[in-house]
Scaffold this motif. Structure first.
Motif, mmCIF file in Angstrom:
data_model
loop_
_atom_site.group_PDB
_atom_site.id
_atom_site.type_symbol
_atom_site.label_atom_id
_atom_site.label_comp_id
_atom_site.label_asym_id
_atom_site.label_seq_id
_atom_site.Cartn_x
_atom_site.Cartn_y
_atom_site.Cartn_z
ATOM 1 N N SER A 37 9.812 7.667 23.202
ATOM 2 C CA SER A 37 8.619 8.015 23.964
ATOM 3 C C SER A 37 7.399 7.338 23.356
ATOM 4 C CB SER A 37 8.431 9.535 23.983
ATOM 5 O OG SER A 37 8.485 10.055 22.667
ATOM 6 N N ASP A 38 6.265 7.403 24.071
ATOM 7 C CA ASP A 38 5.031 6.745 23.638
ATOM 8 C C ASP A 38 4.090 7.747 22.989
ATOM 9 O OD1 ASP A 38 5.527 4.058 24.820
ATOM 10 O OD2 ASP A 38 5.560 5.221 26.675
ATOM 11 N N ASP B 38 13.044 13.472 21.330
ATOM 12 C CA ASP B 38 13.573 12.683 22.449
ATOM 13 C C ASP B 38 15.055 12.972 22.656
ATOM 14 O OD1 ASP B 38 11.138 11.493 22.897
ATOM 15 O OD2 ASP B 38 11.580 9.711 21.711
ATOM 16 N N THR C 185 0.130 8.068 25.453
ATOM 17 C CA THR C 185 0.027 8.282 26.890
ATOM 18 C C THR C 185 -1.206 9.116 27.187
ATOM 19 O OG1 THR C 185 2.433 8.259 27.050
ATOM 20 C CG2 THR C 185 1.228 9.149 28.923
ATOM 21 N N ARG D 74 5.538 9.324 28.317
ATOM 22 C CA ARG D 74 6.028 7.965 28.519
ATOM 23 C C ARG D 74 5.141 7.198 29.500
ATOM 24 N NH1 ARG D 74 11.443 7.660 26.629
ATOM 25 N NH2 ARG D 74 12.098 9.724 25.918
#
Length: 222
Positions: free
Chosen positions: A179-180, A47, A183, A107
């Motif tokens: 971030s995820d 990130d 997703t 994201r």
């Protein structure tokens, strides 16, 4: 003696089993926590690298803009100079497109996020379009209820420039967050489709003035 030893050994078995299970469970949980921590640490590092790429894009945009706007007309007309800056503007867009794909896939973006990222994308494209036409940096947009007009980026208070700075701050803040991990592909596709929509080509300035706190932007309806 033997019977007593056997009896004591049998009594000790449950305790031994509990101890072994406890050790095994602790090892398993510890390994999972370590793996999860390592994964989060690695993702955070990625990130931060993405944020660094964004800063590079921002800096390259300004470098090309200043080189182009400050060049005398005779220099602009030089094919080599013109081609070099046009290529640099296109490369800057390419880096941004790559970054936007990453944002969409890693994201969970709201419709507002996608629209604002799309606005920033259109603002950046203004540079290549201006260099291609051998004109000072400007944006052709619908603004304040008018038809498509060309608005130059002269001065720090020029509407496109003010919006661009606000959009850049928004994008940097978004990239600075984690971030995820989950997703989904279909969600990423929908987000990227909205970000790259041509509907923002002439409306990005107006959209930004509505979605961002731009009270100081002339003609803003925010």
């Amino acid at each position: 003696m033997g019977a007593t030893l056997w009896a004591e050994s049998v009594k000790a078995v449950p305790n031994l089993v509990v101890a072994l299970l406890t050790l095994a469970l602790g090892w398993l949980v510890g390994n999972r926590l370590t793996a999860r921590w390592d994964e989060r640490k690695k993702r955070r590092e990625l990130d931060l690298l993405a944020l660094g790429v964004f800063y590079e894009i921002y800096g390259e945009f300004f470098a090309v803009w200043k080189l182009w706007n400050n060049a005398p007309m005779r220099v602009r007309d030089d094919d080599g100079f013109h081609r070099t800056l046009l290529d640099r503007a296109a490369e800057t867009e390419g880096k941004l497109e790559s970054l936007l794909v990453r944002l969409a896939s890693e994201r969970k973006l709201s419709d507002r996020d996608c629209t604002l990222l799309g606005c920033f994308r259109q603002a950046v494209q203004s540079l290549r379009e201006s260099v291609r036409e051998k004109a000072d940096l400007r944006s052709r947009v619908i603004w304040r209820g008018q038809q498509v007009i060309s608005i130059p980026w002269y001065g720090s208070e020029a509407p496109p420039y003010l919006a661009f700075k606000a959009l850049a701050a928004f994008a940097a803040d978004l990239l600075s967050k984690s971030s995820d991990l989950d997703t989904r592909a279909e969600t990423a596709y929908s987000a990227l489709k909205m970000i790259t929509s041509n509907r923002l080509e002439r409306t990005w300035l107006q959209e930004a003035s509505v979605l961002l706190p731009l009270d100081d932007l002339p003609g803003s309806t925010a």
